[in-house]
Design a protein around this motif. Structure first.
Motif, PDB file in Angstrom:
ATOM      1  N   THR A   1      33.787  45.492  58.370  1.00 58.07           N
ATOM      2  CA  THR A   1      33.940  44.510  57.176  1.00 58.07           C
ATOM      3  C   THR A   1      35.376  44.140  56.456  1.00 58.07           C
ATOM      4  OG1 THR A   1      31.873  45.389  56.269  1.00 58.07           O
ATOM      5  CG2 THR A   1      33.469  44.937  54.356  1.00 58.07           C
ATOM      6  N   THR A   2      35.827  42.472  56.342  1.00 55.05           N
ATOM      7  CA  THR A   2      36.907  42.361  55.901  1.00 55.05           C
ATOM      8  C   THR A   2      36.981  42.995  54.023  1.00 55.05           C
ATOM      9  OG1 THR A   2      36.771  40.926  57.922  1.00 55.05           O
ATOM     10  CG2 THR A   2      38.460  40.161  56.055  1.00 55.05           C
ATOM     11  N   PRO A   3      37.707  43.847  54.363  1.00 50.99           N
ATOM     12  CA  PRO A   3      37.955  43.823  53.026  1.00 50.99           C
ATOM     13  C   PRO A   3      39.151  43.163  51.731  1.00 50.99           C
ATOM     14  CG  PRO A   3      39.714  45.609  54.667  1.00 50.99           C
ATOM     15  CD  PRO A   3      38.568  44.454  55.276  1.00 50.99           C
ATOM     16  N   ASP A   4      39.521  43.549  50.967  1.00 44.98           N
ATOM     17  CA  ASP A   4      40.232  43.244  49.938  1.00 44.98           C
ATOM     18  C   ASP A   4      41.318  43.869  50.444  1.00 44.98           C
ATOM     19  OD1 ASP A   4      38.311  41.941  48.581  1.00 44.98           O
ATOM     20  OD2 ASP A   4      38.853  43.387  47.078  1.00 44.98           O
ATOM     21  N   LEU A   5      42.721  43.114  50.448  1.00 42.12           N
ATOM     22  CA  LEU A   5      44.122  43.998  50.598  1.00 42.12           C
ATOM     23  C   LEU A   5      45.371  43.315  49.494  1.00 42.12           C
ATOM     24  CD1 LEU A   5      44.757  42.224  54.340  1.00 42.12           C
ATOM     25  CD2 LEU A   5      43.974  44.594  53.801  1.00 42.12           C
ATOM     26  N   ILE A   6      45.779  44.189  49.138  1.00 40.39           N
ATOM     27  CA  ILE A   6      46.598  44.663  48.023  1.00 40.39           C
ATOM     28  C   ILE A   6      47.607  45.415  48.574  1.00 40.39           C
ATOM     29  CG2 ILE A   6      46.493  45.502  46.163  1.00 40.39           C
ATOM     30  CD1 ILE A   6      44.103  45.970  45.403  1.00 40.39           C
ATOM     31  N   TRP A   7      48.851  43.772  48.504  1.00 41.45           N
ATOM     32  CA  TRP A   7      50.254  44.276  48.491  1.00 41.45           C
ATOM     33  C   TRP A   7      50.882  45.365  47.234  1.00 41.45           C
ATOM     34  CZ3 TRP A   7      52.062  45.170  53.815  1.00 41.45           C
ATOM     35  CH2 TRP A   7      51.086  44.503  54.801  1.00 41.45           C
ATOM     36  N   ILE A   8      51.534  46.410  47.396  1.00 44.40           N
ATOM     37  CA  ILE A   8      52.208  46.735  46.091  1.00 44.40           C
ATOM     38  C   ILE A   8      53.896  47.266  46.414  1.00 44.40           C
ATOM     39  CG2 ILE A   8      52.488  48.688  44.254  1.00 44.40           C
ATOM     40  CD1 ILE A   8      48.617  49.127  44.733  1.00 44.40           C
ATOM     41  N   SER A   9      54.360  46.936  45.615  1.00 42.29           N
ATOM     42  CA  SER A   9      55.993  46.904  46.054  1.00 42.29           C
ATOM     43  C   SER A   9      56.550  48.512  45.749  1.00 42.29           C
ATOM     44  CB  SER A   9      56.633  45.594  45.250  1.00 42.29           C
ATOM     45  OG  SER A   9      56.448  46.482  43.538  1.00 42.29           O
ATOM     46  N   GLY A  10      57.554  48.850  46.646  1.00 44.18           N
ATOM     47  CA  GLY A  10      57.367  50.310  46.707  1.00 44.18           C
ATOM     48  C   GLY A  10      58.862  50.547  46.073  1.00 44.18           C
ATOM     49  N   ALA A  11      59.543  49.374  44.941  1.00 45.14           N
ATOM     50  CA  ALA A  11      60.195  49.744  44.920  1.00 45.14           C
ATOM     51  C   ALA A  11      59.857  50.361  43.093  1.00 45.14           C
ATOM     52  CB  ALA A  11      61.396  48.628  44.249  1.00 45.14           C
ATOM     53  N   GLU A  12      60.966  51.878  42.073  1.00 47.06           N
ATOM     54  CA  GLU A  12      59.970  51.299  40.890  1.00 47.06           C
ATOM     55  C   GLU A  12      60.458  50.654  40.151  1.00 47.06           C
ATOM     56  OE1 GLU A  12      57.948  53.670  40.531  1.00 47.06           O
ATOM     57  OE2 GLU A  12      58.127  54.773  41.965  1.00 47.06           O
ATOM     58  N   PRO A  13      59.967  49.774  39.051  1.00 45.18           N
ATOM     59  CA  PRO A  13      58.458  50.235  38.587  1.00 45.18           C
ATOM     60  C   PRO A  13      57.395  49.647  39.593  1.00 45.18           C
ATOM     61  CG  PRO A  13      58.854  49.404  36.772  1.00 45.18           C
ATOM     62  CD  PRO A  13      60.234  49.031  37.917  1.00 45.18           C
ATOM     63  N   MET A  14      56.573  50.266  40.243  1.00 42.62           N
ATOM     64  CA  MET A  14      56.312  49.837  41.473  1.00 42.62           C
ATOM     65  C   MET A  14      54.866  48.706  40.452  1.00 42.62           C
ATOM     66  SD  MET A  14      54.143  52.806  43.859  1.00 42.62           S
ATOM     67  CE  MET A  14      53.949  53.447  42.719  1.00 42.62           C
TER      68      MET A  14
ATOM     69  N   HIS B   1      51.076  40.955  46.304  1.00 41.02           N
ATOM     70  CA  HIS B   1      49.948  39.969  46.948  1.00 41.02           C
ATOM     71  C   HIS B   1      48.964  40.610  46.936  1.00 41.02           C
ATOM     72  CE1 HIS B   1      49.030  36.738  49.530  1.00 41.02           C
ATOM     73  NE2 HIS B   1      48.154  37.788  50.556  1.00 41.02           N
ATOM     74  N   LYS B   2      47.808  39.874  46.508  1.00 40.41           N
ATOM     75  CA  LYS B   2      46.016  40.159  47.023  1.00 40.41           C
ATOM     76  C   LYS B   2      45.812  39.161  47.685  1.00 40.41           C
ATOM     77  CE  LYS B   2      44.829  40.823  42.319  1.00 40.41           C
ATOM     78  NZ  LYS B   2      44.237  41.004  41.106  1.00 40.41           N
ATOM     79  N   GLU B   3      44.486  39.358  48.303  1.00 39.32           N
ATOM     80  CA  GLU B   3      43.635  38.815  49.047  1.00 39.32           C
ATOM     81  C   GLU B   3      42.315  39.242  48.663  1.00 39.32           C
ATOM     82  OE1 GLU B   3      44.993  38.378  53.306  1.00 39.32           O
ATOM     83  OE2 GLU B   3      46.868  38.072  52.736  1.00 39.32           O
ATOM     84  N   ILE B   4      41.678  38.302  48.407  1.00 39.77           N
ATOM     85  CA  ILE B   4      40.144  38.919  47.886  1.00 39.77           C
ATOM     86  C   ILE B   4      39.288  38.778  48.781  1.00 39.77           C
ATOM     87  CG2 ILE B   4      38.775  39.272  45.666  1.00 39.77           C
ATOM     88  CD1 ILE B   4      41.549  40.558  45.557  1.00 39.77           C
ATOM     89  N   ALA B   5      39.013  39.727  49.649  1.00 42.42           N
ATOM     90  CA  ALA B   5      37.967  38.529  51.137  1.00 42.42           C
ATOM     91  C   ALA B   5      36.189  38.924  50.158  1.00 42.42           C
ATOM     92  CB  ALA B   5      38.114  39.696  51.922  1.00 42.42           C
ATOM     93  N   PHE B   6      35.637  37.992  50.784  1.00 43.95           N
ATOM     94  CA  PHE B   6      34.106  38.138  50.308  1.00 43.95           C
ATOM     95  C   PHE B   6      33.439  38.950  50.721  1.00 43.95           C
ATOM     96  CE2 PHE B   6      29.845  36.595  50.393  1.00 43.95           C
ATOM     97  CZ  PHE B   6      29.009  36.727  49.355  1.00 43.95           C
TER      98      PHE B   6
ATOM     99  N   SER C   1      40.163  46.976  40.406  1.00 41.85           N
ATOM    100  CA  SER C   1      41.123  46.346  39.216  1.00 41.85           C
ATOM    101  C   SER C   1      42.718  46.334  39.528  1.00 41.85           C
ATOM    102  CB  SER C   1      41.085  47.395  37.670  1.00 41.85           C
ATOM    103  OG  SER C   1      41.499  48.050  37.763  1.00 41.85           O
ATOM    104  N   ASP C   2      43.714  45.809  38.874  1.00 40.14           N
ATOM    105  CA  ASP C   2      45.532  46.185  39.348  1.00 40.14           C
ATOM    106  C   ASP C   2      45.950  46.883  38.468  1.00 40.14           C
ATOM    107  OD1 ASP C   2      45.594  43.458  39.850  1.00 40.14           O
ATOM    108  OD2 ASP C   2      46.388  42.235  38.575  1.00 40.14           O
ATOM    109  N   GLU C   3      44.587  47.923  37.899  1.00 38.60           N
ATOM    110  CA  GLU C   3      45.003  48.185  37.419  1.00 38.60           C
ATOM    111  C   GLU C   3      44.814  50.468  37.060  1.00 38.60           C
ATOM    112  OE1 GLU C   3      43.731  46.774  35.466  1.00 38.60           O
ATOM    113  OE2 GLU C   3      44.674  46.121  33.903  1.00 38.60           O
TER     114      GLU C   3
END
Length: 858
Positions: free
Chosen positions: A340-353, A357-362, A391-393
């Motif tokens: 399955t192709t998943p959703d991809l969520i990139w989160i910065s490593g620096a604080e505050p995180m 970027h997000k790629e929401i797959a079907f 969710s983002d949270e």
């Protein structure tokens, strides 16, 4: 008086002669057996040296079988040498035993019986108990008990439980027997072995005490979690989830297991130790089968709303500290299995995180388990397919947990997770992240200019460049046909395709994610992988040569010029592995040759440090004993005959069996009566050109000889010494051994030449000279250059040269022997001119011209 009469009795003479003839045949038979054992031992040593180069994977069966075989061959050489000369070489047996004792620790099974409980609840487990419960479960217990993050409740069937199951059914000896009789390098044989071993384990019985312990712990888990719960049975083998050795997806997990099926599921997981991907992975990583003890975690099934994998760092760029989340609806199995192709969520490593970027797959399907039905299946996601599975949270909460785990363990982590029905995260697995450096090819744009791009797009799963013919995998049996160096193309990035990563130049799939098991193993093996390439199966035809640029998300038609110069050679995964270290340790006592010079007083059994030393000693002494036999026994029909030729040198010939056309009376034998194929070939080289005498010596060369003569009185002309001319042939129709002393030079040639190519070999040794060490050393390098030019393998140590050739047709062997015959005559005393570059060039040119002329004559 009576003795004299008896000695003149023809009947007594005939009986004595027949007795000597019979004894000699027995000795020659022992001599030939010794030579056969010597050849086998040297072949095995060469095979071990080749394996240590890391050019191919090998298992412990290779190590143990080679050590056993070389031991047997060396012991046979010692036995046959003592048959040639009873009682004179008994000391070799003790040296053999002492050397073998040093080898044994590297090949003996180092597995030990463990003492402890058959089953443990997770509350009782600590991180330090990895050798009892496996790394996966030890990590989960650490997460719960020390970091206080949520995991599923449960228990673990320990290494002691595994050993109880295996010993109760006496499985290990039968497993060892089947492995030893299989060519594990052949994928079809490995496939058959895998199936048979899994069936063997699944068909075995669980001992009563282990069964009761499992059922008791399951009952206690029901009391804590509620009646009718189901569990996930997850492998936790010793060594699994270790840094750099993930075993990602190579073992089996059984989900949604009820009380009634838990024992069968346990056997299924244990049997997966011998799945084709797992066995292939161990082979390529140099991991001993006996070191893999299969513990099994029994964890309550998570009621997953969504699930996936989070990396606490970028897995394809070691310099990027961003976190990456792969998320789907339902259980994370569809992420790690790559279907399955998943959703991809990139989160910065620096604080505050924060989310970068997000790629929401079907997400068309989700993997769901139904406890009441006892099944798991891929269901349609319906309208939720296009929605965010986190969710983002929730994504930021998960990222915070990942960083906590990274801080605790002190390195980037690969974390499998599930979002429970109550909105809390459950950690299902945590292991060190396999990271790869991002491809860094700043000048590649010049390489790509003008090249035809077939496909753009896809997700980078493992960085790098790969080129080869396309091979499309559609069904499991296609694995058997996969060729070395092909580009693996498949619809889904399934974990079982990892079996082929040691052969594949690159991987391209239509589905899959960077967080899948196949991506993990591809990064371990440094194989470029590009996932999510639309219609790859349709657009890439079998056999078509392509170039995959995983970092750039591009697939080119053909093999891009300059490609090889831009790629990084895959790392050798065997180096440092348990199997590699076992072979390396054993080879230290087998392969090195330290006993070089038979003329030194140190050339004796007590100084044999390795098996190679013993073979060298036995071979040298066997030749010595064969000649001494004829001399000591004054055997008129079988002792040495002087060759009757018009050459001012003494040549003695010992006919071992059928080297003469007919029996020879008297002291001399003529050349036309000799039928030894290798001797006649050597003789053609020896007599091809008359020797013109020593080369003109300059002042420095003369001083070198004079100095050496004052240092070594054995070189002074007229003195009786071990350097006196001695030229002996031992022959049969197909065998020849030549020991030659030409002045200050020792040459030894042993060869067998027949129509059977696999038996043919030449061994050549050269040492000595009248000049100083520097000139003698240069002379053997001079010889080495010539011999290598004609296909010989050559080794040099100081002024000692060893050369060999084997497995060549009869005609090639005869030509090579002509070369050696010429060289032993015409390179003597060249050491004295080795300080004069102009003369060296002259003689090299002259020798090459002469050899070419020799080879042109039929």
């Amino acid at each position: 008086m009576i003795r004299r009469l008896l000695s003149r009795n023809p009947d007594v003479e005939r009986l004595d002669t027949e007795g000597l003839r019979t004894e000699f045949k027995a000795r020659y038979y022992a001599f030939k057996l010794l030579l056969n054992a010597n050849n086998r031992a040297l072949e095995i040593m060469a095979d071990m040296e080749e394996a240590l180069k890391g050019t191919r994977p090998f298992g412990m069966n290779f190590v143990s079988s080679r050590c056993t075989s070389v031991s047997a061959s060396v012991w046979q050489m010692i036995r046959h040498l003592n048959e040639l000369s009873p009682g004179n070489y008994e000391a070799l047996y003790n040296r053999f035993k002492e050397i073998r004792k040093k080898i044994n620790p590297f090949v003996k099974d180092r597995g030990r019986l463990r003492e402890g409980p058959l089953v443990l609840i997770l509350d009782q487990v600590e991180r330090t108990m990895a050798d009892l419960v496996g790394g996966k479960i030890a990590n989960l217990a650490e997460i719960k008990n020390r970091i206080h993050l949520k995991i599923s409740d449960g228990f673990v069937i320990t290494a002691c439980g595994y050993q109880r199951f295996m010993s109760y059914n006496d499985l290990q000896p039968e497993i060892d027997r089947r492995i030893q009789t299989t060519d594990i390098q052949a994928l079809d044989e490995l496939f058959g072995l895998s199936a048979s071993l899994q069936q063997l384990i699944i068909g075995s019985s669980i001992p009563r005490d282990l069964e009761e312990a499992i059922q008791e712990q399951y009952g206690l888990l029901e009391e804590r979690e509620g009646r009718g719960i189901t569990v996930a049975m997850r492998s936790s083998a010793l060594g699994e989830d270790a840094a750099g050795i993930s075993f990602a997806g190579q073992y089996r997990s059984e989900l949604n297991v009820s009380k009634e099926n838990i024992l069968q599921a346990y056997k299924e997981v244990v049997a997966s130790k011998f799945s084709l991907p797992a066995m292939s992975y161990r082979l390529n990583r140099g991991i001993r089968d006996e070191d893999v003890v299969m513990c099994v975690g029994c964890l309550r099934m998570a009621d997953a709303v969504s699930g996936g994998v989070i990396y606490s760092r970028n897995p394809v760029n070691i310099r990027d500290d961003a976190l990456l989340i792969n998320s789907v609806w339902g259980l994370p199995k569809s992420v790690v299995d790559g279907n399955t192709t998943p959703d991809l969520i990139w989160i910065s490593g620096a604080e505050p995180m924060e989310i970068k970027h997000k790629e929401i797959a079907f997400k068309e399907r989700k993997f769901v388990c139904y406890p009441d039905e006892g099944v798991c299946r891929m269901d349609l996601s319906g309208e939720d397919g296009a929605k965010e599975s986190l969710s983002d949270e929730q994504a930021l909460e998960l990222a915070d947990m990942a960083r906590r785990l990274e801080t605790h363990y002190g390195c980037p982590q690969d974390i499998e997770w599930a979002l429970d029905g109550d909105g809390s995260f459950v950690i299902l697995q945590c292991r060190p992240l396999v990271q790869a450096s991002a491809g860094d090819f700043p000048d590649l744009m010049n390489v790509w200019e003008g090249e035809s791009v077939l496909i753009k797009g896809g997700t980078l799963a493992s960085p790098g460049l790969g080129s080869g013919p396309v091979f499309v995998l559609k069904k499991d049996m296609d694995v058997m046909k996969f060729p070395d160096g092909a580009v693996l193309v498949a619809a889904q990035a399934l974990p079982r395709w990892a079996t082929l990563l040691n052969k594949a130049s690159a991987v391209v799939t239509e589905q899959g994610s960077i967080a899948g098991h196949l991506a993990n193993v591809a990064r371990e093996f440094s194989v470029p992988a590009l996932f999510g390439v639309q219609k790859a199966m349709e657009r890439l035809q079998n056999g078509r040569i392509i170039t995959v640029d995983a970092d750039g998300g591009r697939i080119f038609d053909g093999r891009v010029e300059g490609f090889l110069e831009k790629t990084v050679r895959p790392k050798n995964l065997m180096l440092g592995s348990p199997v590699y270290e076992a072979l390396k340790g054993a080879a230290r006592h087998i392969v090195p040759l330290t006993l070089l010079d038979p003329d030194k007083t140190s050339f004796r059994p007590g100084n044999c440090e390795t098996f190679h030393d013993i073979t060298r000693f036995c071979h040298e002494k066997s030749v010595h004993e064969m000649f001494r036999f004829g001399k000591d026994h004054q055997f008129p029909e079988r002792s040495g005959k002087q060759l009757f030729v018009n050459i001012p040198m003494n040549w003695w010939i010992l006919n071992l069996d059928d080297g003469f056309r007919e029996e020879v009376e008297g002291k001399y034998v003529r050349l036309e009566n000799i039928v030894s194929i290798p001797m006649l070939a050597l003789w053609k080289g020896i007599t091809a050109f008359p020797w013109e005498g020593p080369p003109p010596v300059d002042g420095k060369g003369l001083m070198s000889v004079m100095f050496e003569a004052t240092r070594n009185t054995a070189l002074v002309p007229g003195m009786r010494s071990r350097y006196a001319d001695r030229n002996y042939f031992m022959i049969s129709k197909n065998y020849c051994s030549l020991n030659s002393r030409f002045g200050f030079h020792l040459s030894i040639i042993e060869t067998l030449v027949s129509e059977r190519v696999t038996e043919n070999y030449i061994r050549f040794q050269f040492k000595g000279g009248a000049a100083d060490d520097q000139r003698r050393n240069k002379r053997v390098l001079f010889l080495m250059e010539i011999l290598e030019g004609y296909g010989f393998g050559v080794e040099v140590k100081d002024d000692f040269l060893m050369a060999g050739l084997e497995d060549q047709p009869k005609e090639n062997m005869e030509k090579s022997l002509r070369i050696l015959g010429y060289l032993i005559i015409h390179t003597r005393q060249l050491d004295v001119i080795m300080g004069n570059d102009q003369k060296v060039r002259y003689y090299r040119s002259k020798i090459n011209e002469s050899i070419d002329e020799i080879l042109s004559v039929q």
